[in-house]
Scaffold this motif. Sequence first.
Motif, PDB file in Angstrom:
ATOM      1  N   ALA A  77    -109.075  -3.804 -74.993  1.00 42.66           N
ATOM      2  CA  ALA A  77    -108.002  -3.069 -75.661  1.00 42.66           C
ATOM      3  C   ALA A  77    -108.493  -1.733 -76.211  1.00 42.66           C
ATOM      4  N   ILE A  78    -109.630  -1.748 -76.879  1.00 44.55           N
ATOM      5  CA  ILE A  78    -110.141  -0.514 -77.490  1.00 44.55           C
ATOM      6  C   ILE A  78    -110.540   0.495 -76.413  1.00 44.55           C
ATOM      7  N   SER A  79    -111.222   0.038 -75.365  1.00 44.15           N
ATOM      8  CA  SER A  79    -111.623   0.947 -74.289  1.00 44.15           C
ATOM      9  C   SER A  79    -110.403   1.554 -73.604  1.00 44.15           C
ATOM     10  N   ALA A  80    -109.389   0.729 -73.362  1.00 46.65           N
ATOM     11  CA  ALA A  80    -108.178   1.236 -72.728  1.00 46.65           C
ATOM     12  C   ALA A  80    -107.477   2.249 -73.633  1.00 46.65           C
ATOM     13  N   ALA A  81    -107.472   1.974 -74.938  1.00 47.17           N
ATOM     14  CA  ALA A  81    -106.860   2.915 -75.882  1.00 47.17           C
ATOM     15  C   ALA A  81    -107.593   4.250 -75.875  1.00 47.17           C
ATOM     16  N   GLU A  82    -108.908   4.219 -75.819  1.00 49.86           N
ATOM     17  CA  GLU A  82    -109.683   5.461 -75.771  1.00 49.86           C
ATOM     18  C   GLU A  82    -109.348   6.253 -74.515  1.00 49.86           C
ATOM     19  N   ARG A  83    -109.276   5.564 -73.381  1.00 50.86           N
ATOM     20  CA  ARG A  83    -108.998   6.266 -72.127  1.00 50.86           C
ATOM     21  C   ARG A  83    -107.552   6.783 -72.068  1.00 50.86           C
ATOM     22  N   ALA A  84    -106.629   6.081 -72.727  1.00 52.35           N
ATOM     23  CA  ALA A  84    -105.215   6.470 -72.690  1.00 52.35           C
ATOM     24  C   ALA A  84    -104.891   7.583 -73.678  1.00 52.35           C
ATOM     25  N   GLY A  85    -105.859   7.975 -74.510  1.00 52.43           N
ATOM     26  CA  GLY A  85    -105.625   9.057 -75.463  1.00 52.43           C
ATOM     27  C   GLY A  85    -104.970   8.624 -76.754  1.00 52.43           C
ATOM     28  N   VAL A  86    -105.008   7.322 -77.066  1.00 51.78           N
ATOM     29  CA  VAL A  86    -104.490   6.853 -78.355  1.00 51.78           C
ATOM     30  C   VAL A  86    -105.298   7.523 -79.469  1.00 51.78           C
ATOM     31  N   ARG A  87    -104.573   8.032 -80.502  1.00 48.70           N
ATOM     32  CA  ARG A  87    -105.258   8.762 -81.552  1.00 48.70           C
ATOM     33  C   ARG A  87    -105.697   7.874 -82.713  1.00 48.70           C
ATOM     34  N   HIS A  88    -104.918   6.835 -83.050  1.00 48.74           N
ATOM     35  CA  HIS A  88    -105.208   6.011 -84.237  1.00 48.74           C
ATOM     36  C   HIS A  88    -104.981   4.540 -83.891  1.00 48.74           C
ATOM     37  N   LEU A  89    -105.913   3.697 -84.306  1.00 50.67           N
ATOM     38  CA  LEU A  89    -105.804   2.252 -84.055  1.00 50.67           C
ATOM     39  C   LEU A  89    -105.872   1.520 -85.388  1.00 50.67           C
ATOM     40  N   VAL A  90    -104.868   0.700 -85.646  1.00 51.13           N
ATOM     41  CA  VAL A  90    -104.828  -0.145 -86.849  1.00 51.13           C
ATOM     42  C   VAL A  90    -105.114  -1.584 -86.400  1.00 51.13           C
ATOM     43  N   TYR A  91    -106.104  -2.187 -87.020  1.00 51.10           N
ATOM     44  CA  TYR A  91    -106.544  -3.521 -86.565  1.00 51.10           C
ATOM     45  C   TYR A  91    -106.381  -4.534 -87.688  1.00 51.10           C
ATOM     46  N   THR A  92    -105.787  -5.702 -87.374  1.00 53.38           N
ATOM     47  CA  THR A  92    -105.645  -6.788 -88.350  1.00 53.38           C
ATOM     48  C   THR A  92    -106.861  -7.702 -88.256  1.00 53.38           C
ATOM     49  N   SER A  93    -107.711  -7.611 -89.259  1.00 54.02           N
ATOM     50  CA  SER A  93    -108.984  -8.324 -89.251  1.00 54.02           C
ATOM     51  C   SER A  93    -108.938  -9.511 -90.213  1.00 54.02           C
ATOM     52  N   LEU A  94    -110.087  -9.945 -90.665  1.00 55.45           N
ATOM     53  CA  LEU A  94    -110.238 -11.094 -91.562  1.00 55.45           C
ATOM     54  C   LEU A  94    -110.858 -10.626 -92.872  1.00 55.45           C
ATOM     55  N   SER A  95    -110.429 -11.191 -93.986  1.00 53.53           N
ATOM     56  CA  SER A  95    -110.938 -10.769 -95.295  1.00 53.53           C
ATOM     57  C   SER A  95    -112.453 -10.937 -95.373  1.00 53.53           C
ATOM     58  N   GLY A  96    -113.073 -10.124 -96.210  1.00 60.54           N
ATOM     59  CA  GLY A  96    -114.525 -10.169 -96.355  1.00 60.54           C
ATOM     60  C   GLY A  96    -115.031 -11.498 -96.856  1.00 60.54           C
ATOM     61  N   ASP A  97    -114.192 -12.225 -97.625  1.00 65.41           N
ATOM     62  CA  ASP A  97    -114.611 -13.541 -98.116  1.00 65.41           C
ATOM     63  C   ASP A  97    -114.627 -14.594 -97.023  1.00 65.41           C
ATOM     64  N   GLY A  98    -114.163 -14.212 -95.827  1.00 67.58           N
ATOM     65  CA  GLY A  98    -114.120 -15.185 -94.725  1.00 67.58           C
ATOM     66  C   GLY A  98    -115.300 -15.113 -93.792  1.00 67.58           C
ATOM     67  N   ASP A  99    -116.380 -14.421 -94.211  1.00 72.07           N
ATOM     68  CA  ASP A  99    -117.532 -14.274 -93.320  1.00 72.07           C
ATOM     69  C   ASP A  99    -118.170 -15.606 -92.955  1.00 72.07           C
ATOM     70  N   HIS A 100    -117.963 -16.619 -93.782  1.00 68.78           N
ATOM     71  CA  HIS A 100    -118.572 -17.923 -93.481  1.00 68.78           C
ATOM     72  C   HIS A 100    -117.801 -18.697 -92.423  1.00 68.78           C
ATOM     73  N   LEU A 101    -116.616 -18.235 -92.079  1.00 70.33           N
ATOM     74  CA  LEU A 101    -115.796 -18.951 -91.107  1.00 70.33           C
ATOM     75  C   LEU A 101    -116.294 -18.714 -89.688  1.00 70.33           C
ATOM     76  N   ALA A 102    -116.098 -19.705 -88.835  1.00 69.35           N
ATOM     77  CA  ALA A 102    -116.661 -19.642 -87.483  1.00 69.35           C
ATOM     78  C   ALA A 102    -116.068 -18.507 -86.667  1.00 69.35           C
ATOM     79  N   TYR A 103    -114.792 -18.163 -86.915  1.00 68.46           N
ATOM     80  CA  TYR A 103    -114.146 -17.150 -86.088  1.00 68.46           C
ATOM     81  C   TYR A 103    -114.288 -15.738 -86.655  1.00 68.46           C
ATOM     82  N   SER A 104    -115.121 -15.568 -87.682  1.00 68.80           N
ATOM     83  CA  SER A 104    -115.276 -14.241 -88.284  1.00 68.80           C
ATOM     84  C   SER A 104    -116.105 -13.297 -87.410  1.00 68.80           C
ATOM     85  N   LEU A 105    -116.936 -13.840 -86.534  1.00 69.68           N
ATOM     86  CA  LEU A 105    -117.845 -12.994 -85.760  1.00 69.68           C
ATOM     87  C   LEU A 105    -117.087 -11.983 -84.905  1.00 69.68           C
TER      88      LEU A 105
END
Length: 564
Positions: A77-105
Motif C-alpha cells: 500500500a505504501i509503495s503504491a501510494a508513493e508511486r501514485a503521487g499520494v501526498r499524505h497518508l494517515v495510518y490507524t496504528s496501535l497505542s504505545g501501551d500495546g507494544d506487548h501484544l503479539a500483533y504490535s510488530l
Amino acid sequence: MLLVTGVSGALGSLVAARLAGRADVVLGTRAGLPGTRRVDFDAPETLPEAFAGVGTLLLVSAGYGEDDTVVARHEAAISAAERAGVRHLVYTSLSGDGDHLAYSLAHRWTERRLRRSTTLDWTILRNGLYAELLAGIAAPDAENRITGPLGEGRLAAVAREDLADVAVSVATDPAAHRGRVYELVGERPPSAAPSLAAALGADLRPAAAAAARAPSRGRCASGAVPLVQRADAGRRLAAPVLVTVALAGTLFGSAASVTRTRGVEAREQTAAQYVVSGEDLKEVGPSALPDGAVASPTASTSLFVRDGAEAVVKYGARAVADPAAFAELARLPVVAGDLRDLDDRSIVVNEEFERHRIGETVEIWRADGSGPVRLRVVAVLALGTGDNGPYVTRANAPGAPLDRIDASGGGAATVRALEASGGTVRTAGAWAAAGHPESGPQARLGMILVLGIALVYTVIGLANTLLMATSVRGGELASLRLAGATRAQILRVVTGEAVLATAIGALLGLAVTAAVLGTLGAGLAALSAPVALVLPWATVGAAAGVCAAVAVAASALPAWRLTR
C-alpha cells in the motif's frame, strides 16, 4: 481527493458514514463492492488504479494475519501510494501501551516505514483498546453470569465512534497534522471489573484463575504452539548431550576412580618410607641397615584352596620373610586378629575365604604343588578392592623370589642399603603411583572408541534436530527482523537457545555422573576401601564442547539463511 480503505470493516464503516455524500471522498474495499474502488493489498496490481488521483490516503490497518502477511500488505500500500503521487497518508496504528501484544510488530514496522518515506507526509493515529470489546465480554451465559479475565486490571478503553471522529478530522485536514503521532485512548483507566459490574447493577465475585480456566483445560492458544514446539526441540537437543556427557563422566570417571582408589589403598597399607620393587631381589639383612631402620621383604606367591568337593580356588598371596618387621610396617585393614601372630603354621586371610574366623583351620596347597597344609587363621582382612589377599610366611611359599621390600627409618643410609637389593628404590607415594597408573593404553583406547561412537551419534542427532527445528522458525525470525532486530541479534538469540539446551543436557549429564560415582564410592566404602573419586573434567568438558560447537553451527546456518 481522499481515499478511505477498509470501509467494510467496523472502524472503516464508521468513517465512511461520517464522510457520506462528499464528492472529494472515495471509498475502498477489498472486494470492490458497488460504489467503492477495489483496494486489495494482497493483489498489488490493483493498487495503482485504486490510488489514481488520490491526494490523501486514510490507511486503515489491513486486518488480521501473521506479521509478515500484514507487513507485506502495508508495504504494498505504501509503495503504491508513493508511486501514485499520494501526498499524505494517515495510518490507524496501535497505542504505545500495546507494544506487548503479539500483533504490535506489524504496526510498529509500518510506522517506521512511513517515517523513512521521502515523498509522503504522514500522520499516525495510535488507537487504544476498543470499548466495544467490553460489550462482548459483558454478554451473559446461560446462567446469566458474566465471566471475563479482567481481575484488577485497569482499561482506558475508547469507543470506535470517537476514533472514527478523530480519523475524519485528521484525514480532511491533513496538513495541520503532518508528522504527528496521536495516542488515542480513554481519558481515565477505570478498574474494568468493578466498573462493568456497577454499570450493569450486578454483583462482582472474583474467581480463581484456575477455576476460570477449568472448562478449557487441554486447549492450547495458537500463540503457544511455537513455545511448545521449541520446548520439544529443546528436550530432543538436551537428551543426546545428557547421554554423551554422562557416558564420558561415568566411563572415564569410574575407571580413574577405581585406579586411584587402588593406589591410595596401596599407599595406606604400608607405614614404610621407601619401597623397593623388582624381580628376584636380594634380601637386605638387618646387619646391612643403619640403626633404627626396619625392612620387610615379601614375595608374590599363590595358594590353592578347595571349594567344595571338586573345585579349587587360586588366590594371589604374599609370602612374608620377617613376620615381626612385616607386622611393624603393615597397615592392613584388619577386622579381626593380630598380624603379629603370623608364623609358619598360620595364615592371614580376607573375608572372602570360606573359613575366616580366628582360630579356624584352612587347608591349602602351595604354589609348587605341595600340600595340603593346614594353617590356623590368626588375622582377617577386609576385602577392599581385591588386593588384600592372604599372607603366609616364606616357609609356605618355597622358591618364591622376593619382589618387594618395605623399609622405614635410617634416611639416606637406608636408601643406599636398599639399592644393593638390585631393585628400584622409591618413596612409598611414588611406588603406589607407579604401580597404579591412571589406565593402560589399551583400556584407554577402548574407552575412547566407545565414547567416540556415542559422540558421532550425538553430533548427528544434534545437527538433525537443530537444522529442522530452526528451519521451521522462518515466520518467527522474520517477525524479529520486522521488529527491528539485526541479523547478528537474531543469530545470538538462536545460538544462545542452542547453547542453553546443550548446557542443560551437560548439567543433567554431570548429575548422572555424580550419582553413578557416588554409588561407586558407597560400594567402595562398603568394602572398607578408601574412597578416591575422580571426575574427568577434561573429558567431560571436551564432550560438552563438541556438542556445543555442533549445536551453534547447526542452529546458526539455517538462521543465517532465513534472515537474509
